[in-house]
Design a protein around this motif. Structure first.
Motif, PDB file in Angstrom:
ATOM      1  N   ASN A  49      -2.639  -1.301   5.176  1.00 24.30           N
ATOM      2  CA  ASN A  49      -2.103  -0.093   4.557  1.00 24.30           C
ATOM      3  C   ASN A  49      -3.040   1.098   4.682  1.00 24.30           C
ATOM      4  O   ASN A  49      -2.860   2.104   3.993  1.00 24.30           O
ATOM      5  CB  ASN A  49      -1.797  -0.368   3.072  1.00 24.30           C
ATOM      6  N   GLY A  50      -4.032   0.969   5.548  1.00 26.56           N
ATOM      7  CA  GLY A  50      -4.920   2.086   5.822  1.00 26.56           C
ATOM      8  C   GLY A  50      -5.875   2.436   4.706  1.00 26.56           C
ATOM      9  O   GLY A  50      -6.441   3.531   4.685  1.00 26.56           O
ATOM     10  N   LEU A  51      -6.079   1.523   3.778  1.00 27.90           N
ATOM     11  CA  LEU A  51      -6.937   1.836   2.624  1.00 27.90           C
ATOM     12  C   LEU A  51      -8.408   1.575   2.903  1.00 27.90           C
ATOM     13  O   LEU A  51      -9.276   2.217   2.315  1.00 27.90           O
ATOM     14  CB  LEU A  51      -6.485   1.027   1.400  1.00 27.90           C
ATOM     15  N   ILE A  52      -8.699   0.580   3.729  1.00 28.10           N
ATOM     16  CA  ILE A  52     -10.069   0.333   4.177  1.00 28.10           C
ATOM     17  C   ILE A  52     -10.032   0.111   5.684  1.00 28.10           C
ATOM     18  O   ILE A  52      -8.962  -0.058   6.269  1.00 28.10           O
ATOM     19  CB  ILE A  52     -10.748  -0.869   3.473  1.00 28.10           C
ATOM     20  N   ARG A  53     -11.210   0.127   6.303  1.00 26.79           N
ATOM     21  CA  ARG A  53     -11.263  -0.063   7.758  1.00 26.79           C
ATOM     22  C   ARG A  53     -10.906  -1.501   8.135  1.00 26.79           C
ATOM     23  O   ARG A  53     -11.178  -2.434   7.383  1.00 26.79           O
ATOM     24  CB  ARG A  53     -12.662   0.269   8.264  1.00 26.79           C
ATOM     25  N   VAL A  58     -11.011   0.556 -13.411  1.00 29.10           N
ATOM     26  CA  VAL A  58     -10.218  -0.574 -13.881  1.00 29.10           C
ATOM     27  C   VAL A  58      -8.825  -0.072 -14.231  1.00 29.10           C
ATOM     28  O   VAL A  58      -8.681   0.885 -14.988  1.00 29.10           O
ATOM     29  CB  VAL A  58     -10.873  -1.247 -15.110  1.00 29.10           C
ATOM     30  N   ARG A  71     -12.581   6.165  -5.560  1.00 25.29           N
ATOM     31  CA  ARG A  71     -11.503   6.883  -6.230  1.00 25.29           C
ATOM     32  C   ARG A  71     -10.268   6.953  -5.315  1.00 25.29           C
ATOM     33  O   ARG A  71      -9.148   6.702  -5.729  1.00 25.29           O
ATOM     34  CB  ARG A  71     -11.947   8.298  -6.609  1.00 25.29           C
ATOM     35  N   ASP A  72     -10.500   7.333  -4.058  1.00 25.57           N
ATOM     36  CA  ASP A  72      -9.385   7.410  -3.104  1.00 25.57           C
ATOM     37  C   ASP A  72      -8.698   6.055  -2.979  1.00 25.57           C
ATOM     38  O   ASP A  72      -7.465   5.972  -2.867  1.00 25.57           O
ATOM     39  CB  ASP A  72      -9.895   7.840  -1.721  1.00 25.57           C
ATOM     40  N   GLY A  95      -4.890   5.140  -3.697  1.00 21.66           N
ATOM     41  CA  GLY A  95      -4.074   4.523  -2.662  1.00 21.66           C
ATOM     42  C   GLY A  95      -3.370   3.266  -3.151  1.00 21.66           C
ATOM     43  O   GLY A  95      -2.181   3.058  -2.883  1.00 21.66           O
ATOM     44  N   PRO A 131     -16.591   8.613  -4.341  1.00 20.65           N
ATOM     45  CA  PRO A 131     -15.291   9.281  -4.142  1.00 20.65           C
ATOM     46  C   PRO A 131     -14.347   8.444  -3.293  1.00 20.65           C
ATOM     47  O   PRO A 131     -13.126   8.540  -3.439  1.00 20.65           O
ATOM     48  CB  PRO A 131     -15.664  10.595  -3.444  1.00 20.65           C
ATOM     49  N   ILE A 132     -14.895   7.616  -2.429  1.00 19.57           N
ATOM     50  CA  ILE A 132     -14.064   6.747  -1.597  1.00 19.57           C
ATOM     51  C   ILE A 132     -13.408   5.672  -2.472  1.00 19.57           C
ATOM     52  O   ILE A 132     -12.268   5.271  -2.248  1.00 19.57           O
ATOM     53  CB  ILE A 132     -14.923   6.146  -0.467  1.00 19.57           C
ATOM     54  N   THR A 177      -0.556   4.222  -5.422  1.00 18.72           N
ATOM     55  CA  THR A 177       0.539   4.835  -4.667  1.00 18.72           C
ATOM     56  C   THR A 177       1.391   3.765  -3.995  1.00 18.72           C
ATOM     57  O   THR A 177       2.619   3.895  -3.891  1.00 18.72           O
ATOM     58  CB  THR A 177      -0.023   5.801  -3.604  1.00 18.72           C
ATOM     59  N   LEU A 178       0.748   2.696  -3.559  1.00 20.60           N
ATOM     60  CA  LEU A 178       1.469   1.628  -2.878  1.00 20.60           C
ATOM     61  C   LEU A 178       2.202   0.707  -3.837  1.00 20.60           C
ATOM     62  O   LEU A 178       3.035  -0.091  -3.415  1.00 20.60           O
ATOM     63  CB  LEU A 178       0.494   0.805  -2.032  1.00 20.60           C
ATOM     64  N   GLN A 200      -9.767  -4.366 -10.753  1.00 25.32           N
ATOM     65  CA  GLN A 200     -11.069  -3.719 -10.850  1.00 25.32           C
ATOM     66  C   GLN A 200     -11.615  -3.489  -9.456  1.00 25.32           C
ATOM     67  O   GLN A 200     -11.725  -4.398  -8.665  1.00 25.32           O
ATOM     68  CB  GLN A 200     -12.063  -4.565 -11.649  1.00 25.32           C
TER      69      GLN A 200
END
Lengths: 219, 181
Positions: free
Chosen positions: A30-34, A12, A81-82, A86, A78-79, A89-90, A68
């Motif tokens: 933005n390449g964050l998910i497929r 969160v 978290r990534d 991401g 871990p995905i 960062t955006l 959230q």
């Protein structure tokens, strides 16, 4: 050794945001998910007040004051978290005032006797005995500890409760709260640092506390 | 409950954890009921009281449109997991270095993954230095349990040209501040 029957992890991010940004297509663009995940997403709503959607592994809940991200599948922890990294960062100009790292696991204890004994260990009944009042049972135990070590100030809230949806079920939950100093003009750097540097340790803390508690289960 | 916990711990066991959220939004969407105007009272057709009633009770179809479709609950319990780094991409395979996340005392290992094991949507992410997650475990579905494994590559947002130039400018600035040897 007992294995969890359910797991959940969520991140969160507390801070002002515009929920209408967080359409599944924004994530995939933005390449964050497929791309396929975004196209197959089940969208409940995308609006300036609230965005809710789900993919096969992800549940997104965005309000004007928080983001959230949640998953109930351990391989995706871990995905997730990534994904949070991401997103931050955006959105560099959307500073967060707090981060919450949340963990949940459900377990099925070996038998009803062990289930009752575990509840009695965490919440002894003798101090509660009053004539004329029937037997007490534990509904939930909440504990708080202050954060120590690296990272911003904050606390850890840990809860244990019976899971009445399953036989002899117990639910463990932990929220590790990081308080950030968001000031006008600040960026998402501190929030990124928390998730990048403290996420794995937070998961370890949850595992350690859960193991310690489960070691007291009488089989 | 702290501000950054999930919306509610009871969400964890509620089969439809977004019920409250979308009902709140439904109330926002349909607006508040209003009183029938004098013109509506005189109109031929439904009685004013009927008009008021229909405004006060929005059609239930709207609720079903906003209700998220029920999805089969799938859970995955990992038995073994690794975090990997791509060392080299060859014609037939991917040479990788693996770190055992299940037992972090084990040393890193090197192996080769067949490119066909990587989902097509992750194909563009396979390059030297790319990080991926490899999980082996059991998938629990309403239809039963089965052994399963997957490989998924780490995704980071694409850097825009503006962001790259900003980073370069910061690096250049830092370099000018370093003392000369």
């Amino acid at each position: 050794m007992l294995k969890p029957t359910k797991t959940q992890s969520s991140i969160v991010i507390v801070g002002a945001t515009n929920p209408s940004i967080f359409h599944p297509i924004w994530f995939s663009a933005n390449g964050l998910i497929r791309v396929g995940e975004a196209e197959a997403a089940e969208i409940t709503i995308v609006s300036p007040e609230l965005t809710l959607f789900k993919t096969e592994w992800l549940a997104v809940d965005v309000r004007t004051d928080r983001i959230q991200l949640l998953t109930e599948q351990e391989p995706y922890f871990p995905i997730l978290r990534d994904l949070a990294l991401g997103v931050l960062t955006l959105l560099p100009n959307a500073p967060a005032s707090a981060i919450g790292l949340n963990w949940h696991q459900n377990y099925a204890l070996p038998n009803q006797s062990a289930w009752h004994a575990f509840g009695h260990t965490l919440a002894p009944k003798d101090p509660w005995k009053v004539e004329g009042i029937g037997d007490w049972g534990m509904l939930k135990v909440d504990m708080r500890a202050l954060r120590e070590g690296d990272g911003p100030e904050g606390h850890i809230d840990f809860s244990v409760s019976p899971d009445f949806t399953s036989t002899n079920g117990v639910r463990f939950g932990m929220n590790e709260h990081f308080q950030l100093k968001a000031t006008p003009g600040s960026d998402t750097g501190p929030a990124i640092a928390v998730i990048r540097d403290c996420w794995e340790a937070s998961q370890q803390k949850f595992s350690s506390i859960t193991e310690k508690l489960l070691s007291q289960v009488q089989e | 409950m702290t501000a950054v916990a999930p919306s509610s711990f009871s969400d964890f066991v509620d089969p439809n954890p977004y019920a409250k959220a979308y009902k709140d939004q439904l109330r926002i969407a349909v607006g508040r009921p209003r009183k029938a105007t004098a013109l509506e009272s005189l109109a031929i057709g439904p009685a004013a009281s009927d008009v008021e009633a229909s405004i006060a009770s929005p059609p239930k179809q709207l609720a079903s449109i906003l209700r998220p479709a029920e999805r089969d609950s799938v859970s995955f319990i990992a038995v073994q997991s690794w975090e990997g780094v791509v060392e080299e991409v060859t014609d037939g395979g991917i040479l990788v270095r693996l770190f055992d996340k299940t037992n972090q005392l084990r040393p890193e290992t090197f192996t080769e993954i067949d490119a066909s094991q990587v989902d097509t949507e992750d194909a563009d992410l396979v390059r030297e230095g790319a990080v991926f997650y490899w999980m082996v475990g059991y998938e629990h579905r309403p239809s039963g349990m089965r052994r399963s494994s997957f490989i998924r590559f780490r995704r980071t947002p694409a850097w825009s040209a503006r962001e790259l130039s900003e980073v370069k400018a910061r690096v250049d600035d830092l370099l000018t501040k370093l003392p000369s040897p």
